[in-house]
Scaffold this motif. Structure first.
Motif, PDB file in Angstrom:
ATOM      1  N   ASN B   5       0.859  -1.183   0.000  1.00  0.00           N
ATOM      2  CA  ASN B   5       0.000   0.000   0.000  1.00  0.00           C
ATOM      3  C   ASN B   5       0.893   1.230   0.000  1.00  0.00           C
ATOM      4  N   ILE B   6       0.340   2.328  -0.455  1.00  0.00           N
ATOM      5  CA  ILE B   6       1.098   3.572  -0.389  1.00  0.00           C
ATOM      6  C   ILE B   6       0.194   4.673   0.164  1.00  0.00           C
ATOM      7  N   THR B   7       0.729   5.465   1.081  1.00  0.00           N
ATOM      8  CA  THR B   7      -0.036   6.621   1.565  1.00  0.00           C
ATOM      9  C   THR B   7       0.788   7.870   1.289  1.00  0.00           C
ATOM     10  N   ARG B   8       0.077   8.969   1.113  1.00  0.00           N
ATOM     11  CA  ARG B   8       0.757  10.234   0.825  1.00  0.00           C
ATOM     12  C   ARG B   8       0.287  11.287   1.829  1.00  0.00           C
ATOM     13  N   PRO B   9       0.806  11.226   3.054  1.00  0.00           N
ATOM     14  CA  PRO B   9       0.375  12.201   4.062  1.00  0.00           C
ATOM     15  C   PRO B   9       0.782  13.618   3.653  1.00  0.00           C
ATOM     16  N   GLU B  10       0.030  14.602   4.200  1.00  0.00           N
ATOM     17  CA  GLU B  10       0.349  15.994   3.878  1.00  0.00           C
ATOM     18  C   GLU B  10       0.986  16.728   5.040  1.00  0.00           C
ATOM     19  N   THR B  11       0.987  16.075   6.222  1.00  0.00           N
ATOM     20  CA  THR B  11       1.660  16.708   7.360  1.00  0.00           C
ATOM     21  C   THR B  11       2.682  15.740   7.931  1.00  0.00           C
ATOM     22  N   LEU B  12       3.658  16.324   8.620  1.00  0.00           N
ATOM     23  CA  LEU B  12       4.692  15.515   9.246  1.00  0.00           C
ATOM     24  C   LEU B  12       4.068  14.601  10.292  1.00  0.00           C
ATOM     25  N   ALA B  13       3.109  15.128  11.023  1.00  0.00           N
ATOM     26  CA  ALA B  13       2.475  14.337  12.084  1.00  0.00           C
ATOM     27  C   ALA B  13       1.823  13.084  11.504  1.00  0.00           C
ATOM     28  N   ASP B  14       1.124  13.246  10.407  1.00  0.00           N
ATOM     29  CA  ASP B  14       0.479  12.079   9.784  1.00  0.00           C
ATOM     30  C   ASP B  14       1.527  11.075   9.291  1.00  0.00           C
ATOM     31  N   ALA B  15       2.625  11.600   8.798  1.00  0.00           N
ATOM     32  CA  ALA B  15       3.674  10.702   8.305  1.00  0.00           C
ATOM     33  C   ALA B  15       4.284   9.919   9.458  1.00  0.00           C
ATOM     34  N   VAL B  16       4.538  10.613  10.558  1.00  0.00           N
ATOM     35  CA  VAL B  16       5.108   9.941  11.731  1.00  0.00           C
ATOM     36  C   VAL B  16       4.152   8.849  12.214  1.00  0.00           C
ATOM     37  N   GLU B  17       2.885   9.180  12.240  1.00  0.00           N
ATOM     38  CA  GLU B  17       1.869   8.214  12.673  1.00  0.00           C
ATOM     39  C   GLU B  17       1.871   6.993  11.721  1.00  0.00           C
ATOM     40  N   ALA B  18       1.896   7.264  10.426  1.00  0.00           N
ATOM     41  CA  ALA B  18       1.859   6.161   9.457  1.00  0.00           C
ATOM     42  C   ALA B  18       3.110   5.292   9.564  1.00  0.00           C
ATOM     43  N   LEU B  19       4.241   5.924   9.852  1.00  0.00           N
ATOM     44  CA  LEU B  19       5.488   5.152   9.951  1.00  0.00           C
ATOM     45  C   LEU B  19       5.594   4.403  11.279  1.00  0.00           C
ATOM     46  N   GLY B  20       4.672   4.714  12.182  1.00  0.00           N
ATOM     47  CA  GLY B  20       4.689   4.022  13.476  1.00  0.00           C
ATOM     48  C   GLY B  20       4.270   2.564  13.347  1.00  0.00           C
ATOM     49  N   HIS B  21       3.603   2.227  12.274  1.00  0.00           N
ATOM     50  CA  HIS B  21       3.159   0.837  12.112  1.00  0.00           C
ATOM     51  C   HIS B  21       4.316  -0.042  11.648  1.00  0.00           C
ATOM     52  N   ASP B  22       4.277  -1.277  12.069  1.00  0.00           N
ATOM     53  CA  ASP B  22       5.280  -2.240  11.619  1.00  0.00           C
ATOM     54  C   ASP B  22       5.241  -2.320  10.093  1.00  0.00           C
ATOM     55  N   GLU B  23       6.350  -2.646   9.522  1.00  0.00           N
ATOM     56  CA  GLU B  23       6.396  -2.905   8.077  1.00  0.00           C
ATOM     57  C   GLU B  23       6.027  -1.689   7.242  1.00  0.00           C
ATOM     58  N   ALA B  24       6.150  -0.490   7.842  1.00  0.00           N
ATOM     59  CA  ALA B  24       5.963   0.720   7.033  1.00  0.00           C
ATOM     60  C   ALA B  24       7.342   1.283   6.714  1.00  0.00           C
ATOM     61  N   MET B  25       7.470   1.913   5.566  1.00  0.00           N
ATOM     62  CA  MET B  25       8.762   2.477   5.163  1.00  0.00           C
ATOM     63  C   MET B  25       8.559   3.831   4.531  1.00  0.00           C
ATOM     64  N   ALA B  26       9.482   4.729   4.824  1.00  0.00           N
ATOM     65  CA  ALA B  26       9.409   6.052   4.195  1.00  0.00           C
ATOM     66  C   ALA B  26       9.836   5.941   2.736  1.00  0.00           C
ATOM     67  N   LEU B  27       9.177   6.720   1.900  1.00  0.00           N
ATOM     68  CA  LEU B  27       9.547   6.819   0.490  1.00  0.00           C
ATOM     69  C   LEU B  27       9.898   8.270   0.189  1.00  0.00           C
ATOM     70  N   GLY B  28      11.147   8.479  -0.214  1.00  0.00           N
ATOM     71  CA  GLY B  28      11.544   9.826  -0.639  1.00  0.00           C
ATOM     72  C   GLY B  28      11.351   9.918  -2.140  1.00  0.00           C
ATOM     73  N   GLY B  29      12.434  10.084  -2.862  1.00  0.00           N
ATOM     74  CA  GLY B  29      12.332  10.151  -4.318  1.00  0.00           C
ATOM     75  C   GLY B  29      12.240   8.784  -4.974  1.00  0.00           C
ATOM     76  N   GLY B  30      12.462   7.746  -4.188  1.00  0.00           N
ATOM     77  CA  GLY B  30      12.320   6.391  -4.714  1.00  0.00           C
ATOM     78  C   GLY B  30      13.454   5.926  -5.601  1.00  0.00           C
ATOM     79  N   GLN B  31      14.504   6.705  -5.729  1.00  0.00           N
ATOM     80  CA  GLN B  31      15.563   6.354  -6.691  1.00  0.00           C
ATOM     81  C   GLN B  31      16.406   5.179  -6.223  1.00  0.00           C
ATOM     82  N   THR B  32      16.396   4.931  -4.946  1.00  0.00           N
ATOM     83  CA  THR B  32      17.054   3.743  -4.417  1.00  0.00           C
ATOM     84  C   THR B  32      16.018   2.701  -4.042  1.00  0.00           C
ATOM     85  N   LEU B  33      14.959   3.164  -3.393  1.00  0.00           N
ATOM     86  CA  LEU B  33      13.988   2.219  -2.834  1.00  0.00           C
ATOM     87  C   LEU B  33      13.175   1.500  -3.919  1.00  0.00           C
ATOM     88  N   ILE B  34      12.763   2.211  -4.950  1.00  0.00           N
ATOM     89  CA  ILE B  34      11.904   1.556  -5.960  1.00  0.00           C
ATOM     90  C   ILE B  34      12.652   0.423  -6.682  1.00  0.00           C
TER      91      ILE B  34
END
Ligand SMILES: Cc1cc2nc3c(=O)[nH]c(=O)nc-3n(C[C@H](O)[C@H](O)[C@H](O)COP(=O)(O)OP(=O)(O)OC[C@H]3O[C@@H](n4cnc5c(N)ncnc54)[C@H](O)[C@@H]3O)c2cc1C
Lengths: 787, 261
Positions: B5-34
């Motif tokens: 799944n992918i989420t696109r939070p608009e605030t830092l707080a929402d991003a922190v909350e989303a990353l709090g779940h297990d198996e969640a990962m931050a996506l920046g530009g995706g040039q390494t991760l994708i």
């Protein structure tokens, strides 16, 4: 430039409009209703015994249609080899079976073990991860010399050793050559490696199998340079499908460079599986798969000895080569280090005695086969490097040493079984000297030195053999195929023309160049002519495109068919003008009667052929369509002289190419702009080999250069602006167009020029360096400079 | 790629909350991760895209500091970090236009590729990595190849660069990837000179302290002439031996000093 866009015009490539606007139709653009997807489970070890492949759990995964292993291919043939080499002792080469899916053993990283067909690609990959395998890893043989040692682990248990063949050429010369070398005033010896390369066409391979139960017809869409060859090999030797039930289509193909000549297991698999699951089945290689499954190139280790008299005349040449075959024999692999390499060892020179020994070796690596130049770059590299070294040892000018030994009289029979029809090596060398301003080199060298750079100049010649032929000769040499070409010229009622050619264009520009020939022959606009290729249902049986053969062989077939068309059209014109056939002339699209002002237009004649109201029906069939098959009398022999200037950064070892000049003799030229492009691309690939590219396995057979992160392809800023010329023209004497072919020349002629230049730069700077193996990476050049 | 799944939070707080779940990962530009995901080398359940969070992106000046938001792309730094030309030049030399228009400074630092460029700039500048929970000094941030002081789910929100008096980055390209075979960033500040080396070491980016001392005393290319870099622990691969890399460290350092402006 001819105004009519005919022979000699630099017409822009019409196919580029579709390629550059995203309208190309590549195999991966084809999607068939209800198609399923294949993922191949590939070996991650280089050598192993397959104890067990258990697909039961995987079969229950979502979306799985069927999983195939070698058990499903019992009774199906292996992937055939198309060339049988006979060794020095008159024995046939060792030829192991190459199963579609691994049978009992895996023999290289990437060897396919199982194939999952599923509704989606990701489901197929998921299921492949659930296949349980038990593989006992076996010791792998990677290094060729080690593979030939007594007691080395064998790649194929059933063979007597890892030696595929020990080939001597010309065997009868062996003793005389040894004698000449033993007694010569001077012998120059060089040991070198022509490293393994990955072709990396921009488009990776794709195959789609489709089966029609209503007609019992199989269709294979595939990224091939030669769809008819695939139809023959796969239909007759692997799957047992007769040609009239097997349709092979190679639509737009995004580059081949040789690696799309061969018949691959994935093609046979998709064709087979489509019937087995009664669904179209599609496979598209990832770039990672391309690195471990596309036929790779080169990989020769050679010792070359050149014997000279005290004045620098070449007396004899001997080479000892180990040639890597990889784990299985790819389609034309055995021919590359032998007939495409040994026959070229005379180069541009009158060396009276030549002996070439080649030992072909099986190793636990991806199979090796033809790659742009195929054998000829290996020949030219070692020869031009050893001559350069000899010139230095004798204190002679490298150009003068070459000139002293040039072949100057043609036709010329070499001691390695080929006869050059035409050439003028002094002319291309003179041209090169005029282009490259050698007189200004010293000033340029000083300017480089002021910047702290070491400048060097490398020069070399090359000879190539294109359009390998004739069929009856190559048959004697072991080819299991003919090497003719075919064409049908279909004139339409209103005079436009469709040419069905057995050549295949995968970047060469046939769609532009071939019509130019027809346009010149008839005197109509090239836009009135279209080319159809790449489809076994549309074109006569053809052998495809490789070895720079298209214009020389395919173009000649087209000329022969067009001549038949013209001859018939003249008969019709004679009837229409109530004249005698012998008096009819065709010029600028008009038939005239010699000595009169009578004329009839091309379009009127073609219309009469299809609406035969006023037509000699009692003497001639209606219609205007002719087919020709052309089997050349000989190879063609393009040649040239190349010069490269480099700057070496002594602090880092980095080589920069400052200039590259190429003077080629391709005989007559159809489209000079396309020829320029072919030479540019070839030189680019040659510079890639000289400076950047290297396919490397570790001692366990893991591919270390398995992606573009580690396999260095040349990029625009690695390459200079080229200065190419093809005004020296000695037309081929045995084909109707007098053409020689230009597709591989750049890749053959450029690596020695670059290496000669770097060695020159280092020697001028006082380094005692006689050779550096390619690629001349910064690290290698720097470490050579450390002594 | 595995299903995710992918989420696109608009605030830092929402991003922190989303990353709090297990198996969640931050996506920046995706040039390494994708590419990693495409090869199935990672299997997150959810990707939390950071690039929709306005507050994480952009370049600003605060006194002697240049502050670069965590999702600022290499292209934005290349054109926007005019107050720190050596940094802008470094960003402009990363990858190709596609990579520069997607890849982010936060992604590059979090990934900490041993051949990446930014770590050299961060370490040589003595920059500070700002996250959603704390500030980390450059000297404490890099912990070896692909390992940093970041905790799971911690987000790089910005990087604060003190602007040096003189600085320059010299990158010697690995011929295939064109990452740094060896890259050296030299920065001269009122407190002295810092020299950071990327691409060379098995342990990731490091400071060449001998050169720092020599250059602090005499900021000229010849100042490092008498020094040698040990090949111990340097990377040896297809593209160069440890000895070659050790040699290049010195060559690139001299060039960086010569080019510092
Ligand atoms: C062809 C190519 C050439 C390249 N050349 C170079 C080069 O020359 N020099 C160089 O330095 N790099 C190079 N790179 C790497 C490039 O700079 C990447 O952009 C960078 O490494 C990762 O940044 P990203 O934003 O794309 O991160 P992503 O790929 O999205 O993420 C990388 C990692 O960082 C994490 N992450 C992302 N953002 C944050 C954040 N804000 N906070 C915490 N964690 C985060 C992710 O979870 C992931 O683990 C190249 C890449 C490619 C594809």
């Amino acid at each position: 430039m001819p105004a009519d866009g005919g022979i000699g015009a630099s017409t822009k490539r019409r196919e580029d409009v579709r390629f550059l606007t995203g309208l190309g139709n590549y195999t991966d653009d084809i999607n068939i209703h209800n198609q399923a997807y294949v993922h191949f489970l590939r070996s991650d070890v280089a050598h192993g015994k397959l104890n067990r492949v258990d697909t039961r759990a995987a079969e229950k995964m979502p979306g799985v249609i069927r999983i195939f292993t070698s058990k499903d291919f019992e009774g199906v043939g292996g992937i055939p080899c198309g060339w049988q080499v006979t060794d020095r002792f008159g024995e046939p080469m060792q030829e192991p079976k190459h199963p579609v899916l691994a049978e009992g053993f895996v023999r290289h990283v990437g060897d396919p073990i199982a194939a999952v067909v599923a509704e989606t690609l990701e489901q197929a990959r998921d299921a492949a991860e659930a296949i349980e395998m038990d593989i006992s890893e076996l010791p792998a043989v990677i290094d060729m010399a080690a593979a030939l040692e007594d007691g080395a682990p064998k790649v194929h248990e059933e063979l007597s050793s890892n030696l595929c063949y020990d080939w001597g050429f010309v065997e009868e010369n062996s003793a005389a050559v040894a004698d000449a070398i033993a007694n010569a005033a001077h012998v120059t010896t060089l040991e070198l490696r022509n490293q393994r390369l990955v072709a990396n066409p921009m488009e990776a391979r794709v195959a789609i199998g489709d089966y029609n139960r209503a007609t019992d017809e199989h269709t294979l869409y595939t990224t091939s340079q030669n769809p008819h060859v695939i139809r023959l090999l796969m239909g007759a030797f692997v799957l047992g499908i007769p040609e009239h039930k097997l349709h092979v289509i190679s639509p737009d193909v995004g580059g081949g460079f040789g690696t799309k000549i061969f018949h691959y297991a994935e093609e046979a698999f998709c064709t087979f599986a489509a019937k087995a699951v009664n669904r179209p089945v599609k496979w598209a290689a990832t770039r990672s798969e391309a690195f471990m499954s596309d036929g790779q190139g080169r990989d020769h280790v050679t010792k070359i000895e050149l014997a000279l008299d005290k004045d620098g005349h070449f007396l004899a040449l001997r080479t000892d080569t180990l040639a890597n075959m990889g784990a299985y024999l790819s389609t034309f692999a055995p021919s590359v280090p032998t007939w495409l390499h040994g026959t070229l060892m005379a180069g541009n020179y009158k060396t009276p005695l030549i002996y070439v020994n080649v030992k072909a070796v099986f190793t636990n690596t991806v199979p090796v086969d033809a790659y742009r130049g195929a054998g000829r770059p290996e020949a030219s590299f070692q020869l031009e490097r050893v001559i350069d070294k000899a010139a230095r040892e004798l204190g002679m000018d490298p150009i003068e040493l070459r000139r002293k030994n040039f072949i100057t009289e043609f036709p010329y029979e070499t001691p390695v079984a080929v006869a050059y029809d035409t050439g003028d090596y002094n002319a291309t060398m003179d041209k090169l000297i005029e282009m490259a301003d050698f007189d200004g080199f010293e000033a340029r060298r000083e300017a480089s030195a002021k910047k702290g750079k070491l400048r060097g100049l490398g020069v070399n010649c090359y000879i190539e053999a294109c359009g390998i032929a004739p069929s009856n000769l190559v048959g004697q040499l072991g080819a299991r195929a003919g090497l003719y070409e075919s064409a049908t010229v279909r004139v339409n009622a209103t005079g436009s023309i469709t040419v069905m050619t057995g050549s295949h264009s995968h970047g060469q520009g046939h769609e532009t160049a071939f019509p130019q020939v027809i346009a010149s022959m008839i005197g109509i606009d090239a836009d009135q002519v279209d080319i159809v290729h790449g489809d076994t249902a549309k074109t006569p049986m053809g052998m495809g495109t490789y070895g720079s053969r298209s214009i020389a062989v395919g173009g000649s077939a087209m000329v022969r068919a067009a001549e038949k068309v013209i001859s018939k059209a003249k008969k019709i014109a004679a009837h229409l003008m109530e004249a005698s056939e012998g008096d009819i002339e065709l010029k600028d699209g008009q038939f005239t009667v010699a000595g009169t002002d009578k004329s009839v237009a091309w379009g009127d004649v073609t219309l009469a052929a299809y609406v035969p109201h006023n037509y000699p029906l009692e003497d001639l069939e209606p219609g205007l369509e002719e087919t020709a098959f052309y089997d050349p009398a000989n190879f063609t022999y393009p040649s040239g002289a190349y010069a490269c200037e480099v700057e070496v950064d002594p602090d880092t070892g980095k080589v920069e190419i400052c200039s590259f000049h190429a003077a080629d003799d391709f005989g007559n030229i159809i489209n000079p702009m396309i020829v320029d492009g072919q030479v540019h691309g070839g030189i680019g690939q040659g510079i890639g080999q000289a400076l950047l590219e290297n396919c490397v396995y570790d001692s366990d057979g893991q591919l270390l250069s398995a992606s573009f992160m580690d396999y260095a392809m040349p990029r625009a800023d690695d390459l200079p602006f080229y200065d190419v010329d093809h005004s020296c023209q000695t037309p081929c004497t045995h084909n109707p167009l007098g053409v020689k072919g230009c597709g591989e020349a750049g890749a053959i002629g450029s690596p020695p020029a670059v290496v000669n230049a770097v060695v020159d730069a280092l020697q001028r700077a006082g380094h005692d360096i006689t050779h550096i193996d390619m690629p001349l990476s910064p690290a290698r050049v720097w470490s050579a400079m450390q002594g | 790629m595995y299903e995710l799944n992918i989420t696109r939070p608009e605030t830092l707080a929402d991003a922190v909350e989303a990353l709090g779940h297990d198996e969640a990962m931050a996506l920046g530009g995706g040039q390494t991760l994708i590419p990693t995901l495409k090869q199935r080398l990672a299997n997150p359940e959810t990707l939390v895209s950071l690039t929709g969070i306005a507050e994480l992106s952009g370049i600003s000046r605060d006194g002697d500091m240049l502050i670069i938001g965590g999702t600022t792309t290499h292209a934005e730094v290349a054109s926007g970090a005019t107050d720190y030309p050596a940094l802008a030049a470094l960003a402009g030399g990363i990858g190709d236009p596609a990579v520069r228009n997607r890849g982010t400074i936060g992604g590059s630092l979090a990934n900490d590729d041993p051949a990446a460029c930014y770590p050299a700039a961060v370490l040589a500048s003595g920059a500070t990595i700002v996250t959603n929970t704390r500030e980390i000094a450059a000297d404490d941030f890099f912990e070896g190849m692909f390992t940093t002081a970041l905790h799971d789910g911690e987000i790089i929100t910005a990087v604060r660069f003190p602007i040096p008096q003189k600085a320059n980055y010299q990158k010697f390209d690995q011929p295939a990837s064109r990452f740094a075979l060896v890259g050296v960033f030299v920065a001269q500040t009122a407190d002295g000179v810092r020299v950071a080396v990327t691409g060379a070491s098995e342990e990731g980016v490091f400071r060449w302290t001998d050169a720092e001392a020599a250059l602090s005393a005499d900021f000229s290319p010849t100042a490092v002439d008498g020094l040698n870099v040990s090949a111990d622990n340097l990377i040896g691969d297809l593209h160069g031996t440890p000895e070659y890399r050790a040699h290049l460290v010195k060559v690139m350092t001299k060039r960086a000093v010569a080019a510092s402006g």
